[in-house]
Design a protein around this motif. Sequence first.
Motif, PDB file in Angstrom:
ATOM      1  N   GLY A   1       3.017   4.688   1.236  1.00  0.00           N
ATOM      2  CA  GLY A   1       3.848   3.766   0.298  1.00  0.00           C
ATOM      3  C   GLY A   1       4.138   2.433   0.644  1.00  0.00           C
ATOM      4  O   GLY A   1       4.578   1.758  -0.086  1.00  0.00           O
TER       5      GLY A   1
ATOM      6  N   HIS B   1      -0.200  -2.383   1.025  1.00  0.00           N
ATOM      7  CA  HIS B   1      -1.055  -2.956  -0.225  1.00  0.00           C
ATOM      8  C   HIS B   1      -2.031  -3.800   0.570  1.00  0.00           C
ATOM      9  O   HIS B   1      -2.877  -4.373  -0.425  1.00  0.00           O
TER      10      HIS B   1
ATOM     11  N   ARG C   1      -3.500   5.908   0.678  1.00  0.00           N
ATOM     12  CA  ARG C   1      -2.780   5.990  -0.559  1.00  0.00           C
ATOM     13  C   ARG C   1      -1.363   6.675  -0.406  1.00  0.00           C
ATOM     14  O   ARG C   1      -0.444   6.200  -1.112  1.00  0.00           O
TER      15      ARG C   1
END
Length: 179
Positions: free
Chosen positions: A62, A65, A59
Amino acid sequence: MNINLYGAVPDSIVDGPGLRYAVFVQGCSHACPGCHNPESQPHEGGTLTTVDAVLADIRANGLVHDVTLTGGEPFEQAAACAELARALKAEGYGIWAYTGGLYEDLACCAEQGDRDVQDLLDHIDVLVDGPFVQERKSLALKWCGSSNQRLIDMAATRAAGHVVEWQPPSFVPQKPASW
């Protein structure tokens, strides 16, 4: 829940398409000759940590994904890997997993009541299955090492009731109208 890691690569471009976070678990009973990661095979060693700690690290990144579970053998730590995959899927991450086993064998384990294997299979987008076979090694392959390995589209496989191989999305660059 604890997970035993060989390591992690927070910015992998070789463990699936795009920029991904690769989680390498410790321990693999397949022991494929020519394995690209033989140090991850022994069940001894590695770093014991929590799934929550791995989630926090992913998490905090950044840039990614998508996450790849590899190793070692993620299905030898199916409960921990399933917990990790479930939490990540709930947050919108794409999940790939590598296994030296065959999908059909994993599906059979799940059908016979192995809930952890079923849970992990349920939260994977693409499963790269099959042992690495040195004689079938090819550097021309994307995201697998030998030609016997398959990239399985898990959503399509669940819907069809049989293995459906994953195909990368087609991308044709277009010249912007303003050029």
